[in-house]
Design an enzyme around this catalytic site. Sequence first.
Site, short mmCIF file in Angstrom:
data_model
loop_
_atom_site.label_atom_id
_atom_site.label_comp_id
_atom_site.label_asym_id
_atom_site.label_seq_id
_atom_site.Cartn_x
_atom_site.Cartn_y
_atom_site.Cartn_z
N CYS A 120 0.84 -1.20 0.00
CA CYS A 120 0.00 0.00 0.00
C CYS A 120 0.88 1.26 0.00
O CYS A 120 0.66 2.19 -0.79
CB CYS A 120 -0.92 -0.03 1.22
SG CYS A 120 -2.14 1.30 1.25
N CYS A 121 1.91 1.28 0.86
CA CYS A 121 2.82 2.44 0.89
C CYS A 121 3.55 2.58 -0.44
O CYS A 121 3.81 3.70 -0.89
CB CYS A 121 3.84 2.30 2.02
SG CYS A 121 3.25 2.81 3.65
N CYS A 203 -1.31 8.57 7.32
CA CYS A 203 -2.64 8.21 6.82
C CYS A 203 -3.55 7.81 7.99
O CYS A 203 -3.10 7.19 8.96
CB CYS A 203 -2.53 7.04 5.86
SG CYS A 203 -1.57 7.38 4.39
N CYS A 206 -3.60 4.17 9.43
CA CYS A 206 -2.34 3.68 10.02
C CYS A 206 -1.81 4.58 11.12
O CYS A 206 -0.66 4.46 11.53
CB CYS A 206 -1.28 3.54 8.93
SG CYS A 206 -1.72 2.34 7.67
N CYS A 229 7.59 4.25 6.26
CA CYS A 229 6.80 3.90 5.08
C CYS A 229 7.70 3.49 3.91
O CYS A 229 7.22 2.98 2.91
CB CYS A 229 5.92 5.06 4.66
SG CYS A 229 6.86 6.53 4.24
S1 SF4 Z 1 0.52 4.67 5.65
FE1 SF4 Z 1 -1.05 3.06 5.59
S2 SF4 Z 1 -2.76 3.81 4.35
FE2 SF4 Z 1 -0.96 5.17 4.01
S3 SF4 Z 1 -0.02 4.39 2.17
FE3 SF4 Z 1 1.02 3.38 3.90
S4 SF4 Z 1 -0.13 1.47 4.33
FE4 SF4 Z 1 -1.38 2.76 2.93
#
Ligand code: SF4
Length: 234
Positions: A120-121, A203, A206, A229
């Site tokens: 996701c990151c 985010c 998280c 991240c």
């Molecule tokens: S901090 Fe969490 S929601 Fe944001 S990009 Fe990374 S995994 Fe995705």
Amino acid sequence: MLTYETWDNKIREFNSDNPTKGALDVLKWAYETYGDELVYACSFGIEGSVLVDLVSQVKPDAQVVFLDTQLHFQETYDVIEAAKNRYPPLRIKLKTPDLTLEEQARKHGEGLWKVNSNLCCSIRKIIPLEEELGGVKAWLSGLRREQSPTRQNTQFINKDERFQSIKICPLIHWTWKDIWRYAHKHNLPYNILHDNGYPSIGCEPCTQAAINSDDLRSGRWSGTGKLECGLHEG
Ligand code: SF4
């Protein structure tokens, strides 16, 4: 000009025994050296509020990019609007990922951050930053050494392997108290979540309030073992 290709392992030092602990000197050198080939990747936490203010004193029309994962708190978007109003010459850009949240859910499943936060990151932060840094020589970050063990060896000027770039960190010597003293003295706009127990803000899915008051980043990816991240690794 110091570039990723010509980096010779010399870390340029600046006098940090002055009111901004070297930050303004570093910024002046950085903008004289790189000009428009320098971009500030700002997360708009409190360090971001301070560094935006310092940057605006050195280069009022500097390029600032915010990695808009589309999963940030409304309070974060509010402080970005406040910064746009306070520093109108700054070129503040919200960089979004190629995949919308809906497309990401279709491709990788709902709530990817819960099952594979690294992916996701990567989709929502790393790849967009790679795209932004593709045309520039160097980037600015508000990292402070005190923030976490992973950041204690950060220098003013760093070779950035991940993005094949030079990463410049003017605030390395600033303490949490220094940051807040400056923010209050200059009445800077800041994310109001800081007043509600969130020293570090990313985010929404998280980030939670800090669970350990001695660890400013303890509310980030809490319970997962993840510390960064990926923007500041490698
Ligand atoms: S901090 Fe969490 S929601 Fe944001 S990009 Fe990374 S995994 Fe995705």
